[in-house]
Motif scaffolding. Structure first.
Motif, PDB file in Angstrom:
ATOM      1  N   THR A 233       4.013   0.598   3.506  1.00 34.34           N
ATOM      2  CA  THR A 233       3.187  -0.561   3.217  1.00 34.34           C
ATOM      3  C   THR A 233       3.072  -0.827   1.722  1.00 34.34           C
ATOM      4  N   ALA A 234       2.600  -2.031   1.401  1.00 34.93           N
ATOM      5  CA  ALA A 234       2.357  -2.378   0.001  1.00 34.93           C
ATOM      6  C   ALA A 234       1.322  -1.448  -0.617  1.00 34.93           C
ATOM      7  N   GLU A 235       0.282  -1.120   0.133  1.00 34.53           N
ATOM      8  CA  GLU A 235      -0.757  -0.229  -0.387  1.00 34.53           C
ATOM      9  C   GLU A 235      -0.174   1.137  -0.736  1.00 34.53           C
ATOM     10  N   GLU A 236       0.690   1.657   0.129  1.00 28.16           N
ATOM     11  CA  GLU A 236       1.303   2.952  -0.144  1.00 28.16           C
ATOM     12  C   GLU A 236       2.259   2.867  -1.335  1.00 28.16           C
ATOM     13  N   ALA A 237       3.023   1.784  -1.395  1.00 29.04           N
ATOM     14  CA  ALA A 237       3.924   1.603  -2.534  1.00 29.04           C
ATOM     15  C   ALA A 237       3.136   1.499  -3.838  1.00 29.04           C
ATOM     16  N   ARG A 238       2.030   0.778  -3.808  1.00 30.07           N
ATOM     17  CA  ARG A 238       1.200   0.623  -5.010  1.00 30.07           C
ATOM     18  C   ARG A 238       0.675   1.979  -5.486  1.00 30.07           C
ATOM     19  N   SER A 239       0.382   2.877  -4.570  1.00 32.56           N
ATOM     20  CA  SER A 239      -0.170   4.174  -4.949  1.00 32.56           C
ATOM     21  C   SER A 239       0.855   5.040  -5.682  1.00 32.56           C
ATOM     22  N   VAL A 240       2.130   4.716  -5.564  1.00 32.82           N
ATOM     23  CA  VAL A 240       3.184   5.461  -6.249  1.00 32.82           C
ATOM     24  C   VAL A 240       3.365   4.978  -7.680  1.00 32.82           C
ATOM     25  N   LEU A 241       2.984   3.733  -7.946  1.00 27.80           N
ATOM     26  CA  LEU A 241       3.183   3.138  -9.263  1.00 27.80           C
ATOM     27  C   LEU A 241       1.892   3.201 -10.072  1.00 27.80           C
TER      28      LEU A 241
ATOM     29  N   THR B 295       9.268   3.556  -1.763  1.00 26.78           N
ATOM     30  CA  THR B 295       8.707   2.561  -2.673  1.00 26.78           C
ATOM     31  C   THR B 295       9.815   1.787  -3.375  1.00 26.78           C
ATOM     32  N   GLY B 296      10.878   2.485  -3.783  1.00 24.19           N
ATOM     33  CA  GLY B 296      12.005   1.785  -4.381  1.00 24.19           C
ATOM     34  C   GLY B 296      12.614   0.769  -3.432  1.00 24.19           C
ATOM     35  N   ALA B 297      12.771   1.157  -2.166  1.00 20.78           N
ATOM     36  CA  ALA B 297      13.323   0.237  -1.181  1.00 20.78           C
ATOM     37  C   ALA B 297      12.372  -0.930  -0.925  1.00 20.78           C
ATOM     38  N   TRP B 298      11.055  -0.654  -0.933  1.00 23.88           N
ATOM     39  CA  TRP B 298      10.067  -1.719  -0.738  1.00 23.88           C
ATOM     40  C   TRP B 298      10.175  -2.748  -1.867  1.00 23.88           C
ATOM     41  N   VAL B 299      10.196  -2.283  -3.103  1.00 30.16           N
ATOM     42  CA  VAL B 299      10.280  -3.184  -4.258  1.00 30.16           C
ATOM     43  C   VAL B 299      11.585  -3.977  -4.219  1.00 30.16           C
ATOM     44  N   HIS B 300      12.682  -3.310  -3.941  1.00 31.28           N
ATOM     45  CA  HIS B 300      13.986  -3.967  -3.876  1.00 31.28           C
ATOM     46  C   HIS B 300      13.999  -5.049  -2.800  1.00 31.28           C
ATOM     47  N   GLY B 301      13.505  -4.713  -1.603  1.00 28.89           N
ATOM     48  CA  GLY B 301      13.493  -5.683  -0.525  1.00 28.89           C
ATOM     49  C   GLY B 301      12.599  -6.873  -0.813  1.00 28.89           C
ATOM     50  N   ARG B 302      11.411  -6.615  -1.371  1.00 28.17           N
ATOM     51  CA  ARG B 302      10.503  -7.715  -1.681  1.00 28.17           C
ATOM     52  C   ARG B 302      11.080  -8.598  -2.798  1.00 28.17           C
TER      53      ARG B 302
END
Length: 303
Positions: free
Chosen positions: A20-28, A254-261
């Motif tokens: 999720t976006a929330e989980e991805a945000r927690s990595v950055l 998270t990298g895949a999430w950012v790339h896809g978005r």
């Protein structure tokens, strides 16, 4: 990127769970006044070749756009020239790094003995390594924490190398999840299996899906961009203990999430159901995607 706010120990989740976006945000995290270029992360890239110089440019561009302190590129002189023409801030000398990206834009069949020795030396270290494309034949080697980024055919070759049965092109997402988890365990590395739905699995059994992409991503060079994004995120993390190695799954997802978005945002600029994009179109959206994620702007892509 430096540091992460996500826990380094993960319990296996249901196979259908999407990152999720929330989980991805927690990595950055946002850089602070106390950061310098080293604390924000330094990524080393040993990518590109005489035949595929553009792959090196795309990976470097993606890494810079994701947000880190320094990019070091070590590769063919012609690729260095192209990189410096586009990104003159890139350092083209070996030195201190927090992570490596190897293999993008290379072919194992063309690898020289010197290059083979250099890649094996990187994999024998303790700095995390994103292993892509032409370096995947070395995926089982070394002591470094590894993120492997195969597409379906490459994944089947990895499975054969590990003594596992290939799953073929017709496997559904549930079978791909099972196979990616099995491959990760067999090779002792995090596996990011690319596809319309990307699957990320760690050796300890953690597995998630990433679904932020678009069918317009099926075009040349986008895998090189993905590898650069993941490399940049990994370079901002400290990966040393077994628990941290499991944490590579969160970084890769998270990298895949950012790339896809970023790809979906780029396609959406054409209106309607989106339109054709190139790999560089994706890199142009990465910084905006990261900024929006950090700001909590998780809305659907803008049109």
């Amino acid at each position: 990127m430096s540091g992460t706010g996500v826990e380094t120990t993960f319990e296996p989740r249901p196979a259908t769970a999407a990152w999720t976006a929330e989980e991805a945000r927690s990595v950055l995290r946002l850089p602070t006044a106390s950061d310098d270029k080293y604390s924000r992360g330094v990524l080393g890239l040993r990518t590109g070749s005489t035949r595929y110089r553009g792959a090196a440019v795309l990976g470097v561009e993606a890494a810079w756009r994701t947000g880190l302190g320094m990019v070091r590129y070590v590769g063919p002189e012609r690729a260095q020239d192209l990189i410096l023409a586009r990104r003159p801030e890139t350092v083209t000398a070996e030195g201190r790094v927090q992570a490596w990206l190897i293999g993008s834009g290379t072919d194992a069949a063309d690898r020289s003995p010197d290059e083979d020795a250099a890649l094996r030396s990187i994999l024998a270290g303790d700095v995390p390594v994103v292993v892509d494309a032409g370096a995947l034949d070395l995926a089982a080697e070394g002591s470094a924490p590894r993120v492997l980024t195969p597409h379906g055919r490459e994944h089947d070759r990895l499975r054969e190398m590990a003594g596992l049965v290939p799953i073929g092109a017709d496997a559904d997402d549930s079978e791909r999840e099972r196979a990616a988890r099995e491959t990760a365990r067999a090779l002792g590395a995090t596996v990011l299996l690319k596809g319309a739905t990307t699957v990320v699995a760690t050796p300890g059994g953690w597995v998630r899906r990433v679904t932020t992409g678009t069918p317009w991503l099926a075009t040349a060079g986008t895998g090189d961009v993905l590898a650069g994004v993941i490399g940049a995120i990994v370079a901002g993390a400290t990966v040393r203990t077994p628990a941290d190695v499991e944490h590579l799954g969160a970084l890769a997802a998270t990298g895949a999430w950012v790339h896809g978005r970023a790809a979906t945002e780029a396609a959406a600029r054409h209106g309607g159901a989106g339109g054709p994009i190139t790999a560089l179109d994706i890199t142009a959206e990465i910084a905006r995607t990261v900024a929006g994620l950090l700001a909590g702007d998780d809305a659907a892509p803008r049109r």
